[in-house]
Design a protein around this motif. Structure first.
Motif, PDB file in Angstrom:
ATOM      1  N   GLY A  52       0.842  -1.188   0.000  1.00  0.00           N
ATOM      2  CA  GLY A  52       0.000   0.000   0.000  1.00  0.00           C
ATOM      3  C   GLY A  52       0.878   1.239   0.000  1.00  0.00           C
ATOM      4  N   ASP A  79      -2.529  -2.970  -5.298  1.00  0.00           N
ATOM      5  CA  ASP A  79      -2.056  -2.068  -4.255  1.00  0.00           C
ATOM      6  C   ASP A  79      -3.243  -1.220  -3.769  1.00  0.00           C
ATOM      7  N   PHE A  80      -3.075  -0.529  -2.661  1.00  0.00           N
ATOM      8  CA  PHE A  80      -4.090   0.433  -2.248  1.00  0.00           C
ATOM      9  C   PHE A  80      -3.414   1.754  -1.927  1.00  0.00           C
ATOM     10  N   LYS A 107      -9.161   8.724  -6.266  1.00  0.00           N
ATOM     11  CA  LYS A 107     -10.019   7.665  -6.785  1.00  0.00           C
ATOM     12  C   LYS A 107     -10.295   7.871  -8.264  1.00  0.00           C
ATOM     13  N   LEU A 113      -8.329   1.054  -7.968  1.00  0.00           N
ATOM     14  CA  LEU A 113      -7.623   0.768  -6.720  1.00  0.00           C
ATOM     15  C   LEU A 113      -8.438   1.232  -5.523  1.00  0.00           C
ATOM     16  N   ARG A 114      -8.241   0.572  -4.403  1.00  0.00           N
ATOM     17  CA  ARG A 114      -8.861   1.005  -3.165  1.00  0.00           C
ATOM     18  C   ARG A 114      -8.160   2.260  -2.653  1.00  0.00           C
ATOM     19  N   ASP A 135     -12.676   4.090   0.464  1.00  0.00           N
ATOM     20  CA  ASP A 135     -13.027   2.667   0.496  1.00  0.00           C
ATOM     21  C   ASP A 135     -12.780   2.030   1.847  1.00  0.00           C
ATOM     22  N   ALA A 183      -8.666  -5.917  -2.054  1.00  0.00           N
ATOM     23  CA  ALA A 183      -7.856  -4.951  -2.799  1.00  0.00           C
ATOM     24  C   ALA A 183      -8.038  -5.050  -4.304  1.00  0.00           C
TER      25      ALA A 183
END
Length: 288
Positions: A52, A79-80, A107, A113-114, A135, A183
């Protein structure tokens, strides 16, 4: 619960033993980038950790900060991304509206992606007015036991303390598979088991004493092979131990089709030999 650490330039070579998720500081404001982020990422991925990224948010220039963040992080699928919302070194902090705008901008830049919010209890309970956390909520509450932050809102990650000068966290799921699903990590295809090669056909050993005019049990498998290969019409009822005229006729037809197996100098020879036997049985059964 999965174990996670969040790191910055203060941990250039973090200890990844026993860690499942590594959250790396990518950037801060519009000008600072973690100089160790590439090597930290390489170490995490080489150790098969989930990755992340977080950005330390400053007030103002929200869109520019979002763009700078995703450029510095260069996140990969699965990934986040996190917004680190807290007091800056100047004693300032982004407003709740700016925090919300940053989450939305990131976003929009990386819709697959989160995107989550990091903040402490004071910011979440006293400065947040929208309850927007993208998220998921990454809550810092070092006064609570791991996995039991003092918030009523659902959470994704709980930062509960510091060990060896590194922030330690727990995640809301129990397995890496669950984390990957949350994720949106690419599904790893299970390699198909290669089909076992078909065993090479091995014909039966040429039987001793097999010859025209003789009665041997081996005459029956010879008749069956001739029938299977199309050189002899015979019913199961007529199968016999006798290598008689009918069997000789089948062998003769086999030799007509494959004269290389007939004995030299014997144009009427109807005695099958070891090489002819092997070829006949392979022809009859080898492709099955």
């Amino acid at each position: 619960m999965l174990k996670a650490i969040d790191i910055s330039s203060l941990q250039p070579h973090p200890d990844l033993d026993g860690v499942d998720v590594v959250i790396i500081k990518a950037s801060e404001g519009r000008t600072y980038a973690n100089p160790y982020r590439a090597s930290q990422e390489k170490a995490a991925r080489s150790a098969h950790k989930q990755v992340g990224w977080y950005h330390f948010l400053w007030p103002g220039n929200i869109q520019a900060q979002a763009e700078y963040f995703v450029k510095c992080a260069d996140p990969q699928p699965g990934d986040f991304l996190a917004c680190d919302w807290e007091t800056t070194t100047s004693g300032t902090h982004a407003s709740c509206a700016e925090k919300d705008a940053f989450l939305a901008a990131v976003k929009k830049l990386r819709p697959h992606l989160r995107v989550v919010l990091y903040c402490n209890l004071d910011f979440w309970k006293n400065r947040d007015t929208s309850s927007k956390c993208g998220d998921g909520l990454w809550i810092a509450d070092p006064g609570a036991a791991a996995g039991h932050p003092r918030v009523t809102h659902s959470w994704v990650i709980h930062q509960y303390g510091i060990r060896n000068h590194t922030d330690v966290n727990v995640c809301h799921v129990a397995t890496v598979a669950e984390w990957k699903k949350w994720a949106g990590a690419p599904v790893e295809e299970t390699p198909a088991h290669p089909s076992k090669p078909k065993p090479t056909y091995v014909p039966p050993t040429f039987p001793a004493g097999l010859a025209p005019g003789r009665s041997k049990p081996s005459a029956k498998p010879l008749q069956k092979a001739l029938r299977q290969a199309g050189f002899l019409k015979i019913s199961d009822h007529d199968l016999s131990d006798n290598y008689g005229p009918r069997t000789e006729g089948g062998v003769d037809k086999f030799f007509d089709a494959h004269p290389q197996f007939r004995s030299k100098g014997k144009p009427k020879d109807r005695a099958i030999g070891p090489k002819g036997w092997k070829f006949l049985f392979t022809l009859a059964y080898g492709k099955k």
